[in-house]
Write a protein that holds these residues in place. Structure first.
Motif, PDB file in Angstrom:
ATOM      1  N   LYS A  50       0.839 -28.916 -36.541  1.00 52.98           N
ATOM      2  CA  LYS A  50       1.387 -28.858 -37.906  1.00 52.98           C
ATOM      3  C   LYS A  50       2.914 -28.739 -37.841  1.00 52.98           C
ATOM      4  N   GLN A  51       3.382 -27.858 -36.985  1.00 48.49           N
ATOM      5  CA  GLN A  51       4.822 -27.657 -36.836  1.00 48.49           C
ATOM      6  C   GLN A  51       5.525 -28.959 -36.441  1.00 48.49           C
ATOM      7  N   LYS A  52       4.890 -29.674 -35.522  1.00 49.67           N
ATOM      8  CA  LYS A  52       5.507 -30.910 -35.049  1.00 49.67           C
ATOM      9  C   LYS A  52       5.558 -31.951 -36.156  1.00 49.67           C
ATOM     10  N   MET A  53       4.469 -32.034 -36.919  1.00 55.21           N
ATOM     11  CA  MET A  53       4.432 -33.018 -37.999  1.00 55.21           C
ATOM     12  C   MET A  53       5.502 -32.697 -39.053  1.00 55.21           C
ATOM     13  N   ILE A  54       5.714 -31.411 -39.318  1.00 53.63           N
ATOM     14  CA  ILE A  54       6.751 -31.008 -40.279  1.00 53.63           C
ATOM     15  C   ILE A  54       8.122 -31.438 -39.764  1.00 53.63           C
ATOM     16  N   ASP A  55       8.388 -31.104 -38.513  1.00 57.58           N
ATOM     17  CA  ASP A  55       9.691 -31.443 -37.931  1.00 57.58           C
ATOM     18  C   ASP A  55       9.930 -32.953 -37.950  1.00 57.58           C
ATOM     19  N   ASP A  56       8.896 -33.709 -37.571  1.00 56.36           N
ATOM     20  CA  ASP A  56       9.029 -35.175 -37.547  1.00 56.36           C
ATOM     21  C   ASP A  56       9.318 -35.719 -38.935  1.00 56.36           C
ATOM     22  N   GLU A  57       8.592 -35.204 -39.913  1.00 58.82           N
ATOM     23  CA  GLU A  57       8.752 -35.735 -41.260  1.00 58.82           C
ATOM     24  C   GLU A  57      10.140 -35.398 -41.822  1.00 58.82           C
ATOM     25  N   ILE A  58      10.628 -34.187 -41.540  1.00 56.30           N
ATOM     26  CA  ILE A  58      11.973 -33.823 -42.014  1.00 56.30           C
ATOM     27  C   ILE A  58      13.004 -34.765 -41.391  1.00 56.30           C
ATOM     28  N   ALA A  59      12.837 -35.019 -40.112  1.00 54.08           N
ATOM     29  CA  ALA A  59      13.766 -35.920 -39.431  1.00 54.08           C
ATOM     30  C   ALA A  59      13.719 -37.308 -40.057  1.00 54.08           C
ATOM     31  N   ARG A  60      12.520 -37.761 -40.403  1.00 56.56           N
ATOM     32  CA  ARG A  60      12.392 -39.097 -41.008  1.00 56.56           C
ATOM     33  C   ARG A  60      13.049 -39.125 -42.393  1.00 56.56           C
ATOM     34  N   VAL A  61      12.744 -38.101 -43.205  1.00 56.56           N
ATOM     35  CA  VAL A  61      13.278 -38.062 -44.573  1.00 56.56           C
ATOM     36  C   VAL A  61      14.799 -38.114 -44.557  1.00 56.56           C
ATOM     37  N   LYS A  62      15.386 -37.459 -43.589  1.00 54.40           N
ATOM     38  CA  LYS A  62      16.846 -37.392 -43.547  1.00 54.40           C
ATOM     39  C   LYS A  62      17.484 -38.763 -43.353  1.00 54.40           C
ATOM     40  N   LYS A  63      16.678 -39.711 -42.893  1.00 52.46           N
ATOM     41  CA  LYS A  63      17.249 -41.050 -42.666  1.00 52.46           C
ATOM     42  C   LYS A  63      16.962 -42.009 -43.813  1.00 52.46           C
ATOM     43  N   VAL A  64      16.157 -41.565 -44.790  1.00 44.33           N
ATOM     44  CA  VAL A  64      15.765 -42.487 -45.862  1.00 44.33           C
ATOM     45  C   VAL A  64      16.831 -42.558 -46.943  1.00 44.33           C
ATOM     46  N   PHE A  65      17.169 -43.805 -47.322  1.00 46.20           N
ATOM     47  CA  PHE A  65      18.130 -44.005 -48.401  1.00 46.20           C
ATOM     48  C   PHE A  65      17.414 -44.684 -49.567  1.00 46.20           C
ATOM     49  N   VAL A  66      17.620 -44.163 -50.765  1.00 46.34           N
ATOM     50  CA  VAL A  66      16.975 -44.731 -51.945  1.00 46.34           C
ATOM     51  C   VAL A  66      17.994 -45.582 -52.686  1.00 46.34           C
ATOM     52  N   SER A  67      17.669 -46.832 -52.925  1.00 45.43           N
ATOM     53  CA  SER A  67      18.638 -47.694 -53.608  1.00 45.43           C
ATOM     54  C   SER A  67      18.578 -47.456 -55.115  1.00 45.43           C
ATOM     55  N   GLY A  68      19.671 -47.818 -55.787  1.00 46.94           N
ATOM     56  CA  GLY A  68      19.781 -47.502 -57.213  1.00 46.94           C
ATOM     57  C   GLY A  68      19.175 -48.572 -58.109  1.00 46.94           C
ATOM     58  N   ASN A  69      18.006 -49.129 -57.763  1.00 45.17           N
ATOM     59  CA  ASN A  69      17.405 -50.188 -58.589  1.00 45.17           C
ATOM     60  C   ASN A  69      16.688 -49.622 -59.822  1.00 45.17           C
ATOM     61  N   ASP A  70      16.146 -50.494 -60.635  1.00 41.58           N
ATOM     62  CA  ASP A  70      15.514 -50.079 -61.891  1.00 41.58           C
ATOM     63  C   ASP A  70      14.364 -49.111 -61.659  1.00 41.58           C
ATOM     64  N   HIS A  71      13.605 -49.436 -60.639  1.00 40.25           N
ATOM     65  CA  HIS A  71      12.447 -48.606 -60.281  1.00 40.25           C
ATOM     66  C   HIS A  71      12.899 -47.148 -60.096  1.00 40.25           C
ATOM     67  N   THR A  72      13.968 -46.979 -59.324  1.00 38.84           N
ATOM     68  CA  THR A  72      14.511 -45.639 -59.076  1.00 38.84           C
ATOM     69  C   THR A  72      14.949 -44.979 -60.384  1.00 38.84           C
ATOM     70  N   GLN A  73      15.745 -45.740 -61.171  1.00 34.60           N
ATOM     71  CA  GLN A  73      16.271 -45.159 -62.415  1.00 34.60           C
ATOM     72  C   GLN A  73      15.138 -44.742 -63.344  1.00 34.60           C
ATOM     73  N   ASP A  74      14.093 -45.537 -63.435  1.00 29.22           N
ATOM     74  CA  ASP A  74      12.960 -45.202 -64.309  1.00 29.22           C
ATOM     75  C   ASP A  74      12.327 -43.893 -63.876  1.00 29.22           C
ATOM     76  N   LEU A  75      12.125 -43.800 -62.567  1.00 32.27           N
ATOM     77  CA  LEU A  75      11.452 -42.598 -62.058  1.00 32.27           C
ATOM     78  C   LEU A  75      12.307 -41.360 -62.309  1.00 32.27           C
ATOM     79  N   LEU A  76      13.605 -41.462 -62.047  1.00 34.43           N
ATOM     80  CA  LEU A  76      14.496 -40.314 -62.256  1.00 34.43           C
ATOM     81  C   LEU A  76      14.483 -39.919 -63.731  1.00 34.43           C
TER      82      LEU A  76
END
Ligand SMILES: Cc1cc2nc3c(=O)[nH]c(=O)nc-3n(C[C@H](O)[C@H](O)[C@H](O)COP(=O)(O)OP(=O)(O)OC[C@H]3O[C@@H](n4cnc5c(N)ncnc54)[C@H](O)[C@@H]3O)c2cc1C
Lengths: 456, 634
Positions: B471-497
């Motif tokens: 569990k600990q490893k999966m948490i660490d891996d996922e945090i590391a992955r999230v830190k690299k994700v960039f969300v673009s400012g498209n309509d889909h994003t704006q709608d959700l926000l």
């Protein structure tokens, strides 16, 4: 059990007036004083907190007529047995009494050692103790006034008040977290922020006043700068003729640079590298200028000297450019001779204060004092309404407390929930506690129960 | 006369919440264990409130579970209602609380005890400790039977020399009419143990059929039930819940109490024990907070097999007649029939400064203790101490290093450190404000923090340990992955926000940044994160918290580092405080008595000032001490 030895030192400076107090503290203070004191009673039998008239004897010889007070621990200044010999016979006599005391095997106190003992014996809190040390070391009256205030606890008092408020707010949050079904937090964050903002600016002002406090306390480091033969040594002589800075003769508190600390009204000027400046009046000009330049870096204040009877030279201008980024006061040394117009023009062109000054008559002295006070103390010197923070330690704790409270406001703004506030609130509480030398212990828990009705 | 003589490895005195955890830990660690109780009918009995958990106590239950204790599993089997408190606050103060079916709780625990290998249960009153040369070797019971053992754990709760009081009535028995244990105190005193006398109280139980619930506000459980134990499958415990009710006292209630104040044994000065400030009697609340016009009362079910209701917030030691009168002023209780009246109880407990952080007696080797006997109060506080005391008794017999948790390890560490370094003036209860590092010590990560300790001592099996590590490893891996994700400012994003009332991001934003916004979360942003792996809820929660509060968490980690530094500054066991110059007398006495193991502990002793600490530090650093050591050895 380990016993502290007995120590002695003058409790007041050895003033020419000849009245002075010698303080003796420690387990053997009373017995030892008895060995040189001759009065109606023996001090060993005297009640605590009583004063006795008698003579100090060196064998058969009377050294001085004195009053001796006896204060037994723990209700004395140091918490130990203390005697104080009030001497009347002048500096030489006092020195004699002191050497008699030391000859009994009593050790000369180190600077601040009485206070240290008072602190270790729980007679003073840390803030009071630090402030006593400053009284001992205070150079000028303003510093002394400020220290007295600190000592009486107006600073301690204010810090206590702020801590109290912080603790109450934290206790409220914690009560609500502990007993969520009893206490609602609602829009507490905004209310808290409103209460914290004035406190933050107060803490910031207090910590800013450290610089001023330190200038009062340590003196303003001042460099006299000017091209050779503009009259630096006569200025120096003039300043030295003014009242000397009070420097206590308690061993170890004496400053190395005694002859360079001069007083100008309530201000203390600490003249740096005077030796170097003096030499510039000698023939070896080059060295002199170099030394003067070196001293500029360390100075808080530059007194830039011009001789108004001579026309402005390249050197004057060059030298001025080298110091103009510092806090400069232009001093035009007035003489009876004619006043050069280019000097006048130069004075108008610079954007630092200009004072026309005569070392002969002292004209301009008051103006110089005002100008310096304006430059460093926003016009008003310590005393009036405010007091200054004069220790680096206090300043850092004040800064860290106000930083913590800013973090609380930041958390409010970021929409964080209340439980995040208390982390930083308690940090601020702890920092302020360190100024008073108080630990946190069970404060918060006790406060929760005292202020809020808890429990099932 | 012939007498019984038996031999065990670990002897546990008491079958309350502390005793049960102690005995289970010891037996599960493979030691031949016997546990005594005054009555077999009161195993894991709850003599006061019918709930487990709540603010900060819920943390303790989770920590007990992570270490391999039983309390969390037992309440998962027997709860009537479940509620996560403080959900509108930060994750550090979320706390689970469950209403318990008291009888079921007791019966289920007894079943577990009876099915545990190496464990014997016996109904008998222990009357004497067998000690020689500061070392325990067994106990004696009132019947004269001798039980030999290498270690003994005392968990006697509120039974020692107990007396119950209401009005001018004094009954010399333990809680709920059970027999008191009147002999053991003397044996403790004979062996130099310092005793305190504390008190606590409980409100009346009222016949539910005589309550008018229409005048009260119904309090429901959570729609989604979260289990206490990390091993319980949430799906297995979703069930219909039983309600509690909220009502209030009023000025009439308070008037009756004020009129009869002199009839209360506390205000009449009959009670000798010190009571806790956090569960004051109604008398105390009315007197101390006289400006409050009303106090909240919660009416809670005692169980499914009884119609008795517990009136939380109204404990009292007034005479029966006054109790009847004031309960009847409360909306909904006008015609209430009292089944069991409220009373206060006094009992002997120890000054816990006599204990080490392993909960062993400093002066008597092999003797451990936990629970109310140590001066605490509350089921959860008792259970976690019982667990630690039981573990350490077992480790002692095995000749292994003790398990000591510190203030940065968990609430259990905070509780024990408080108990052994601060002289108690009242029964000790856990509170969230007692924990300095609570952002790190959350109930949601208790498994990650403490399972390794449980594994080390042998209470957590290989499989569960591996699970937590994974569990600990999966948490660490996922945090590391999230830190690299960039969300673009498209309509889909704006709608959700917009849907979450969040400000739009025209030029895009990092996912991490968006998770930090209070109105958003890791889960809410799933649609903007197409490559997200499929993770179970416990992992997603950790990822969310650790990203959302990263700044605060980092600050607390720094504080912990600082704490560890002082904590690591050891004070040699052989230090003679009389040799340390300039210590104030009070500090000297305290230090001599408590003998802290390090500067951190010393700094938390009441009566030791910062000045004393500097003096001590200077002494330790000055080399004077070392010098003495050398002389000593040569
Ligand atoms: C009237 C009352 C009111 C309370 N109010 C509150 C409250 O408001 N809030 C709160 O948090 N807590 C309260 N409590 C405390 C709560 O009940 C205890 O904290 C908790 O039960 C303590 O657990 P324990 O295991 O330490 O002891 P207990 O549950 O008391 O168990 C003690 C065990 O030791 C056994 N025992 C004792 N002596 C001997 C002996 N000599 N030989 C053999 N066996 C022995 C007993 O049989 C029993 O099994 C209250 C308790 C009572 C009685």
């Amino acid at each position: 059990m380990f016993e502290l030895d007995t120590i002695a030192a003058p409790a007041t400076p050895l003033s020419p007036a000849g009245i002075g107090i010698i303080r003796i503290s420690g387990p053997e203070a009373v017995i030892n004083t008895d060995k040189i004191f001759c009065g109606k009673v023996t001090l060993a039998e005297a009640k605590t907190h009583t004063i006795h008239y008698g003579k100090i004897m060196d064998g058969d010889e009377i050294v001085d007529e004195v009053l001796v007070s006896v204060m037994r621990g723990p209700h004395s200044y140091t918490g130990e047995d203390v005697t104080e010999i009030n001497c009347h016979g002048g500096v030489l006599v006092m020195k004699k009494v002191l050497s008699l005391v030391y000859s009994l095997g009593i050790r000369p106190a180190e600077p601040g050692e009485f206070t240290k003992r008072a602190f270790l014996n729980g007679r003073l809190d840390l803030s009071q103790a630090a402030s006593v040390m400053e009284v001992i070391e205070a150079d000028s009256e303003a510093a002394l006034k400020n220290s007295m205030k600190h000592l009486k606890g107006s600073f301690s008092h204010e810090i206590k008040g702020i801590r109290d408020m912080i603790l109450h707010e934290t206790a409220y949050i914690e009560a609500a977290l502990d007993d969520p079904e009893h206490y609602e937090l609602g829009t507490y964050g905004d209310k808290l922020k409103e209460k914290l903002q004035p406190v933050i600016s107060r803490l910031q002002n207090l910590s800013l006043s450290y610089r001023e406090g330190s200038l009062i306390h340590n003196g303003i480091r001042t460099a006299i700068v000017g091209r050779p033969n503009v009259g630096k040594s006569s200025l120096l002589n003039f300043l030295s003729r003014q009242e000397r800075a009070i420097v206590s003769n308690i061993p170890g508190t004496t400053r190395d640079t005694l002859e360079e600390s001069v007083r100008l009204g309530d201000l203390t000027l600490h003249l740096i590298d005077t030796a170097g400046i003096r030499r510039t009046d000698d023939t070896i000009e080059k060295i002199g200028v170099d030394r003067a330049l070196a001293s500029i870096d360390e100075a808080d204040l530059i007194l830039f000297l011009l001789d108004s009877s001579r026309s402005l030279s390249e050197d004057d201008i060059k030298l001025y450019h080298q110091v103009q980024d510092k806090q400069v006061v232009l001093l035009c040394n007035k003489s009876d001779l004619e006043f050069h117009r280019d000097i006048e023009e130069f004075c108008r062109s610079v954007n630092c204060p200009v004072v026309y000054f005569s070392t002969k008559t002292g004209e301009g002295k008051d103006e110089l004092m005002d100008v310096i006070t304006n430059l460093f103390f926003h016009g008003a010197l310590a005393g009036a309404e405010d007091f200054y923070v004069s220790s680096e330690r206090d300043k850092l704790e004040l800064e860290s407390a106000s930083h913590s409270l800013e973090l609380v406001c930041g958390s409010v703004d970021a929409g964080m929930t209340e439980d995040f506030f208390s982390i930083d609130l308690m940090d601020a509480y702890t920092s302020l506690g360190r100024i008073l030398g108080e630990a946190v212990d069970e404060d918060l828990v006790n406060r929760i129960f005292a202020d809020f009705c808890m429990g099932k | 006369m012939s007498v019984l003589d038996e031999t065990y490895q670990v002897i546990v005195v008491g079958a309350g919440h502390a005793g049960c955890e102690a005995a289970l830990a010891s037996a599960r660690m493979g030691l031949k264990t016997i546990m005594f109780t005054v009555s077999m009918d009161s195993v894991a009995f709850m003599p006061c409130n019918p709930h487990i958990g709540g603010s900060s106590k819920g943390h303790l239950v989770r920590e007990i579970d992570a270490l391999g204790g039983e309390m969390a599993k037992n309440i998962d089997k027997t709860f009537l209602q479940s509620k996560m408190l403080n959900v509108s606050k930060g994750p550090a103060v979320h706390s689970l609380r469950c209403q318990a079916d008291k009888l079921q709780y007791s019966l289920e625990m007894r079943k577990v005890l009876q099915h545990t290998d190496n464990l014997t249960l016996r109904q008998a009153e222990v009357s004497e400790l067998l000690i020689e040369d500061h070392k325990i070797f067994g106990v004696k019971t009132v019947s004269g039977a001798t039980y030999h053992g290498d270690a003994v754990v005392l968990c006697t709760g509120t039974y020692l020399k107990a007396r119950c009081l209401y009005g001018d009535v004094i009954e010399y028995n333990g809680p709920n009419g059970l027999k008191a244990a009147n002999h053991l105190s003397q044996s403790l005193l004979d062996n130099g143990v310092e005793l305190f006398r504390f008190k606590t109280g409980t409100p009346a139980r009222i016949d539910g059929n005589t309550i008018d619930y229409s005048k009260m506000t119904e309090q429901f459980g959570d729609a989604n039930i979260v289990p206490f134990s990390f091993t319980t499958d949430p799906k297995s415990i979703q069930k219909p819940q039983v309600s509690c009710y909220l009502t209030y006292t009023n000025e009439k209630t308070h008037q009756i109490i004020m009129d009869h104040l002199d009839e209360s044994p506390i205000y009449a000065g009959v009670i000798e024990g010190t009571g806790p400030r956090y569960c004051p009697s109604l008398e105390d609340k009315v007197v101390k907070f006289s400006d409050k016009k009303r106090h909240q009362l919660f009416v809670e079910p005692e169980g499914l097999s009884t119609n008795e209701m517990y009136i939380s917030g109204a404990s009292s030691s007034m005479p029966e007649a006054v109790q009847h009168a004031f309960y009847h002023t409360i909306p909904g209780l006008e015609h209430a029939q009292i089944v069991r009246n409220a009373y206060a109880i006094e009992y002997d407990c120890i000054n816990s400064e006599q204990l080490t952080h392993a909960l062993g007696f400093k002066e008597i080797r092999g003797l451990y203790s936990g629970g109310q006997f140590n001066g605490s109060s509350g089921y959860e506080e008792a259970a976690c101490q019982g667990l630690i005391a039981g573990i350490n008794a077992a480790l002692y017999v095995k000749g292994e290093e003790p398990l000591v948790l510190n203030r940065a390890d968990g609430y259990i560490g905070v509780l024990i450190d408080d108990l052994v370094t601060k002289e108690l003036t009242e029964p000790y209860r856990m509170m969230t404000s007692r924990s300095e590092y609570r952002l790190l010590l959350r109930q949601d990560n208790a498994d990650l923090r403490l399972t390794p300790y449980g594994y080390r001592v042998g209470l957590i099996d290989e499989e569960r340990y591996a699970f937590v590590q994974k569990k600990q490893k999966m948490i660490d891996d996922e945090i590391a992955r999230v830190k690299k994700v960039f969300v673009s400012g498209n309509d889909h994003t704006q709608d959700l926000l917009r849907a979450f009332d969040s400000i739009g991001v025209n030029s895009g934003a990092s996912l991490e940044e968006l998770i930090r916004r209070p109105e958003l979360s890791y889960d809410k942003l799933a649609p903007l994160d197409p490559n997200r792996p499929n993770l179970e809820e416990g992992i997603r929660e950790q990822v969310d918290i650790q990203i959302k509060y990263e700044g605060y968490i980092a600050r607390q980690k720094k504080q912990v580092e600082h704490f560890q530094k002082i904590e690591n500054k050891r004070i040699p066991a052989s230090i003679d405080y009389d040799d340390v110059p300039s210590l104030r007398i009070e500090a000297r006495q305290k230090l001599k008595k408590i003998r802290p193991e390090n500067m951190g502990q010393a700094s938390r002793i009441l009566g030791v000032s910062p000045a004393d600490l500097s003096v001590l530090l200077v002494y330790l650093d000055s080399g004077k001490y070392l010098h003495k050591e050398e002389k000593f050895e040569s």
